[in-house]
Scaffold this motif. Structure first.
Motif, PDB file in Angstrom:
ATOM      1  N   GLN A 136     -50.205  35.345 -19.542  1.00  0.00           N
ATOM      2  CA  GLN A 136     -49.677  35.597 -18.373  1.00  0.00           C
ATOM      3  C   GLN A 136     -48.705  37.125 -18.766  1.00  0.00           C
ATOM      4  O   GLN A 136     -47.836  37.188 -17.963  1.00  0.00           O
ATOM      5  CB  GLN A 136     -48.975  34.782 -17.763  1.00  0.00           C
ATOM      6  CG  GLN A 136     -49.718  33.596 -17.171  1.00  0.00           C
ATOM      7  CD  GLN A 136     -48.752  32.518 -16.180  1.00  0.00           C
ATOM      8  OE1 GLN A 136     -47.785  32.995 -15.299  1.00  0.00           O
ATOM      9  NE2 GLN A 136     -49.410  31.392 -16.393  1.00  0.00           N
ATOM     10  N   LYS A 137     -49.074  37.792 -19.846  1.00  0.00           N
ATOM     11  CA  LYS A 137     -48.578  38.777 -20.126  1.00  0.00           C
ATOM     12  C   LYS A 137     -48.083  39.918 -19.146  1.00  0.00           C
ATOM     13  O   LYS A 137     -47.184  40.429 -18.814  1.00  0.00           O
ATOM     14  CB  LYS A 137     -48.784  39.503 -21.413  1.00  0.00           C
ATOM     15  CG  LYS A 137     -48.037  40.625 -21.851  1.00  0.00           C
ATOM     16  CD  LYS A 137     -48.686  41.532 -23.173  1.00  0.00           C
ATOM     17  CE  LYS A 137     -49.000  40.905 -24.235  1.00  0.00           C
ATOM     18  NZ  LYS A 137     -49.354  41.665 -25.431  1.00  0.00           N
ATOM     19  N   GLN A 138     -49.402  40.282 -18.480  1.00  0.00           N
ATOM     20  CA  GLN A 138     -49.110  41.200 -17.443  1.00  0.00           C
ATOM     21  C   GLN A 138     -48.332  40.935 -16.302  1.00  0.00           C
ATOM     22  O   GLN A 138     -47.495  41.633 -15.589  1.00  0.00           O
ATOM     23  CB  GLN A 138     -50.729  41.529 -16.792  1.00  0.00           C
ATOM     24  CG  GLN A 138     -50.631  42.837 -15.998  1.00  0.00           C
ATOM     25  CD  GLN A 138     -50.100  44.118 -16.495  1.00  0.00           C
ATOM     26  OE1 GLN A 138     -50.237  44.410 -17.713  1.00  0.00           O
ATOM     27  NE2 GLN A 138     -49.443  44.863 -15.871  1.00  0.00           N
ATOM     28  N   ALA A 139     -48.534  39.632 -15.771  1.00  0.00           N
ATOM     29  CA  ALA A 139     -47.502  39.174 -14.667  1.00  0.00           C
ATOM     30  C   ALA A 139     -46.015  39.208 -15.216  1.00  0.00           C
ATOM     31  O   ALA A 139     -45.052  39.500 -14.474  1.00  0.00           O
ATOM     32  CB  ALA A 139     -47.850  37.868 -14.321  1.00  0.00           C
ATOM     33  N   ASP A 160     -47.671  37.587 -26.983  1.00  0.00           N
ATOM     34  CA  ASP A 160     -47.219  37.299 -25.665  1.00  0.00           C
ATOM     35  C   ASP A 160     -45.685  37.972 -25.532  1.00  0.00           C
ATOM     36  O   ASP A 160     -45.015  37.660 -24.707  1.00  0.00           O
ATOM     37  CB  ASP A 160     -47.253  35.955 -24.931  1.00  0.00           C
ATOM     38  CG  ASP A 160     -48.809  35.660 -24.828  1.00  0.00           C
ATOM     39  OD1 ASP A 160     -49.587  36.759 -24.270  1.00  0.00           O
ATOM     40  OD2 ASP A 160     -49.137  34.586 -24.990  1.00  0.00           O
ATOM     41  N   VAL A 165     -44.963  41.334 -17.501  1.00  0.00           N
ATOM     42  CA  VAL A 165     -44.543  42.709 -17.556  1.00  0.00           C
ATOM     43  C   VAL A 165     -44.155  43.178 -15.917  1.00  0.00           C
ATOM     44  O   VAL A 165     -43.128  43.889 -15.634  1.00  0.00           O
ATOM     45  CB  VAL A 165     -45.713  43.662 -17.663  1.00  0.00           C
ATOM     46  CG1 VAL A 165     -45.180  45.087 -17.526  1.00  0.00           C
ATOM     47  CG2 VAL A 165     -45.651  43.405 -19.405  1.00  0.00           C
ATOM     48  N   GLN A 166     -44.758  42.809 -14.941  1.00  0.00           N
ATOM     49  CA  GLN A 166     -44.709  42.924 -13.591  1.00  0.00           C
ATOM     50  C   GLN A 166     -43.418  42.466 -12.964  1.00  0.00           C
ATOM     51  O   GLN A 166     -42.574  43.079 -12.179  1.00  0.00           O
ATOM     52  CB  GLN A 166     -45.608  42.398 -12.705  1.00  0.00           C
ATOM     53  CG  GLN A 166     -46.961  43.165 -12.640  1.00  0.00           C
ATOM     54  CD  GLN A 166     -48.057  42.849 -11.971  1.00  0.00           C
ATOM     55  OE1 GLN A 166     -47.946  41.744 -11.621  1.00  0.00           O
ATOM     56  NE2 GLN A 166     -49.012  43.506 -12.193  1.00  0.00           N
ATOM     57  N   ILE A 186     -42.916  40.766 -24.992  1.00  0.00           N
ATOM     58  CA  ILE A 186     -42.472  42.026 -24.552  1.00  0.00           C
ATOM     59  C   ILE A 186     -40.983  42.558 -24.680  1.00  0.00           C
ATOM     60  O   ILE A 186     -40.127  41.673 -24.463  1.00  0.00           O
ATOM     61  CB  ILE A 186     -42.672  42.027 -22.978  1.00  0.00           C
ATOM     62  CG1 ILE A 186     -43.840  41.697 -22.563  1.00  0.00           C
ATOM     63  CG2 ILE A 186     -42.286  43.325 -22.222  1.00  0.00           C
ATOM     64  CD1 ILE A 186     -44.186  40.666 -21.124  1.00  0.00           C
ATOM     65  N   SER A 242     -45.234  46.200 -25.031  1.00  0.00           N
ATOM     66  CA  SER A 242     -45.766  44.880 -25.308  1.00  0.00           C
ATOM     67  C   SER A 242     -46.283  44.975 -26.946  1.00  0.00           C
ATOM     68  O   SER A 242     -46.559  46.061 -27.377  1.00  0.00           O
ATOM     69  CB  SER A 242     -47.195  44.716 -24.527  1.00  0.00           C
ATOM     70  OG  SER A 242     -46.707  44.440 -23.075  1.00  0.00           O
TER      71      SER A 242
END
Length: 107
Positions: free
Chosen positions: A43-46, A67, A48-49, A69, A63
């Motif tokens: 869920q790294k992109q979520a 996982d 980041v969001q 950030i 990143s």
């Protein structure tokens, strides 16, 4: 966890304590922070969001290592930094853990 990563976290934690003890901040001063965000697996992109749209804070993210950030937050005051971290980032279902590495007061 590799030893260089542990050393980085130990140095960062020490700098947070030093910054907190050496200078108090009034509500209207600019403040910057470096924050380590651990995303839940996959869920790294979520995660980041969750660092986008933080009101009176701007964020620059990078990143690295699975996982994890690192975010550089620049806020209009400590109250906005606290709100961004407590109300936005930590409440994201994609975020496992948030660690404030350093807080820097703008003089």
């Amino acid at each position: 966890m590799c030893s260089s990563h542990s050393l980085f976290l130990a140095v960062a934690a020490a700098s947070v304590l030093t910054a907190s003890a050496s200078h108090s901040v009034s509500a209207g001063e600019m403040v910057r922070a470096y924050v380590l965000v651990d995303a839940k697996p996959g869920q790294k992109q979520a995660a980041v969001q969750s660092l986008d749209g933080l009101g009176n804070c701007l964020s620059l993210t990078h990143s690295f290592m699975g996982d994890e950030i690192v975010a550089h937050l620049h806020c209009d005051g400590r109250q906005y930094l606290n709100k961004a971290i407590a109300d936005n980032v930590t409440m994201s279902p994609a975020v496992e853990r948030v660690t404030v590495l350093s807080v820097i007061n703008e003089d």
